[in-house]
Scaffold this motif. Structure first.
Motif, PDB file in Angstrom:
ATOM      1  N   ALA A  40      61.578  30.752 106.570  1.00 47.10           N
ATOM      2  CA  ALA A  40      61.106  29.781 105.814  1.00 47.10           C
ATOM      3  C   ALA A  40      62.274  28.342 105.548  1.00 47.10           C
ATOM      4  O   ALA A  40      61.508  27.517 105.817  1.00 47.10           O
ATOM      5  N   THR A  41      63.479  28.684 105.626  1.00 45.66           N
ATOM      6  CA  THR A  41      64.382  27.601 105.457  1.00 45.66           C
ATOM      7  C   THR A  41      64.284  26.746 106.717  1.00 45.66           C
ATOM      8  O   THR A  41      64.266  25.507 106.673  1.00 45.66           O
ATOM      9  N   ALA A  42      64.244  27.368 107.824  1.00 49.55           N
ATOM     10  CA  ALA A  42      64.159  26.756 108.970  1.00 49.55           C
ATOM     11  C   ALA A  42      62.969  25.647 109.138  1.00 49.55           C
ATOM     12  O   ALA A  42      62.958  24.836 109.932  1.00 49.55           O
ATOM     13  N   HIS A  43      61.967  26.073 108.586  1.00 46.49           N
ATOM     14  CA  HIS A  43      60.629  25.312 108.483  1.00 46.49           C
ATOM     15  C   HIS A  43      60.389  24.454 107.284  1.00 46.49           C
ATOM     16  O   HIS A  43      59.285  24.159 106.890  1.00 46.49           O
ATOM     17  N   HIS A  44      61.497  24.365 106.509  1.00 46.15           N
ATOM     18  CA  HIS A  44      61.339  23.733 105.142  1.00 46.15           C
ATOM     19  C   HIS A  44      60.335  24.016 104.124  1.00 46.15           C
ATOM     20  O   HIS A  44      59.631  23.359 103.514  1.00 46.15           O
ATOM     21  N   ALA A  45      60.093  25.339 104.325  1.00 48.06           N
ATOM     22  CA  ALA A  45      59.310  26.255 103.319  1.00 48.06           C
ATOM     23  C   ALA A  45      59.858  26.684 102.205  1.00 48.06           C
ATOM     24  O   ALA A  45      61.152  26.909 102.236  1.00 48.06           O
ATOM     25  N   THR A  46      59.176  26.986 101.156  1.00 48.18           N
ATOM     26  CA  THR A  46      59.757  27.593  99.931  1.00 48.18           C
ATOM     27  C   THR A  46      59.508  29.077 100.024  1.00 48.18           C
ATOM     28  O   THR A  46      58.204  29.289 100.359  1.00 48.18           O
ATOM     29  N   LEU A  47      60.140  29.858  99.479  1.00 47.34           N
ATOM     30  CA  LEU A  47      60.067  31.586  99.378  1.00 47.34           C
ATOM     31  C   LEU A  47      60.237  31.865  97.868  1.00 47.34           C
ATOM     32  O   LEU A  47      61.394  31.598  97.291  1.00 47.34           O
ATOM     33  N   THR A  48      59.337  32.425  97.242  1.00 53.86           N
ATOM     34  CA  THR A  48      59.600  32.935  96.036  1.00 53.86           C
ATOM     35  C   THR A  48      59.031  34.475  95.840  1.00 53.86           C
ATOM     36  O   THR A  48      58.022  34.783  96.755  1.00 53.86           O
ATOM     37  N   ALA A  49      59.545  35.286  94.967  1.00 52.89           N
ATOM     38  CA  ALA A  49      59.205  36.455  94.868  1.00 52.89           C
ATOM     39  C   ALA A  49      58.927  36.832  93.262  1.00 52.89           C
ATOM     40  O   ALA A  49      59.676  36.231  92.451  1.00 52.89           O
ATOM     41  N   CYS A  50      57.905  37.473  92.802  1.00 53.33           N
ATOM     42  CA  CYS A  50      57.603  37.743  91.445  1.00 53.33           C
ATOM     43  C   CYS A  50      57.286  39.254  91.179  1.00 53.33           C
ATOM     44  O   CYS A  50      56.458  39.346  91.801  1.00 53.33           O
ATOM     45  N   PRO A  51      58.097  39.784  90.321  1.00 51.95           N
ATOM     46  CA  PRO A  51      57.531  41.094  90.038  1.00 51.95           C
ATOM     47  C   PRO A  51      55.996  41.267  89.368  1.00 51.95           C
ATOM     48  O   PRO A  51      55.434  40.304  88.717  1.00 51.95           O
ATOM     49  N   THR A  52      55.397  42.260  89.981  1.00 52.37           N
ATOM     50  CA  THR A  52      53.932  42.311  89.387  1.00 52.37           C
ATOM     51  C   THR A  52      54.137  43.827  88.898  1.00 52.37           C
ATOM     52  O   THR A  52      54.697  44.713  89.084  1.00 52.37           O
ATOM     53  N   HIS A  53      52.892  44.089  87.838  1.00 49.00           N
ATOM     54  CA  HIS A  53      52.895  45.386  87.389  1.00 49.00           C
ATOM     55  C   HIS A  53      51.632  46.039  88.119  1.00 49.00           C
ATOM     56  O   HIS A  53      50.740  45.555  88.467  1.00 49.00           O
ATOM     57  N   PRO A  54      51.848  47.388  88.207  1.00 50.55           N
ATOM     58  CA  PRO A  54      53.004  48.377  87.999  1.00 50.55           C
ATOM     59  C   PRO A  54      53.953  48.472  88.963  1.00 50.55           C
ATOM     60  O   PRO A  54      53.615  49.079  90.065  1.00 50.55           O
ATOM     61  N   GLY A  55      55.098  47.866  88.852  1.00 52.31           N
ATOM     62  CA  GLY A  55      56.032  48.070  89.886  1.00 52.31           C
ATOM     63  C   GLY A  55      55.810  47.214  91.218  1.00 52.31           C
ATOM     64  O   GLY A  55      56.707  47.687  92.206  1.00 52.31           O
ATOM     65  N   GLY A  56      55.218  46.420  91.452  1.00 53.99           N
ATOM     66  CA  GLY A  56      55.012  45.816  92.587  1.00 53.99           C
ATOM     67  C   GLY A  56      55.795  44.534  92.632  1.00 53.99           C
ATOM     68  O   GLY A  56      56.422  44.238  91.888  1.00 53.99           O
ATOM     69  N   LEU A  57      55.727  43.930  93.555  1.00 55.51           N
ATOM     70  CA  LEU A  57      56.121  42.501  94.177  1.00 55.51           C
ATOM     71  C   LEU A  57      55.292  41.641  94.732  1.00 55.51           C
ATOM     72  O   LEU A  57      54.992  41.940  95.884  1.00 55.51           O
TER      73      LEU A  57
END
Length: 72
Positions: A40-57
């Motif tokens: 993602a960094t090499a392609h000038h992209a952004t990467l985000t992660a967000c917890p979800t319920h129940p216990g996911g991502l």
């Protein structure tokens, strides 16, 4: 996934799930999201992660739109 642990997900060799030990064949090596971050960094992209319920991502990669014309 506790929100305060999300930044650690992108570090190489980090496995945050306590039930995934190195003895487990499906445990992996903790490289997947570190590799995704590098790509993602090499392609000038952004990467985000967000917890979800129940216990996911939810992991999102966002690429910038290329506003250029390619001559034929």
């Amino acid at each position: 996934m506790p929100a305060d642990r999300v930044p650690d997900l992108f570090e190489p060799f980090r496995r945050l799930a306590p039930d995934r030990t190195s003895a487990s064949p499906a445990s992996g090596h903790g490289l997947g999201l570190a590799i995704v971050r590098s790509i993602a960094t090499a392609h000038h992209a952004t990467l985000t992660a967000c917890p979800t319920h129940p216990g996911g991502l939810a992991v999102t990669v966002t690429f910038a739109r290329a506003d250029r014309t390619i001559a034929a």
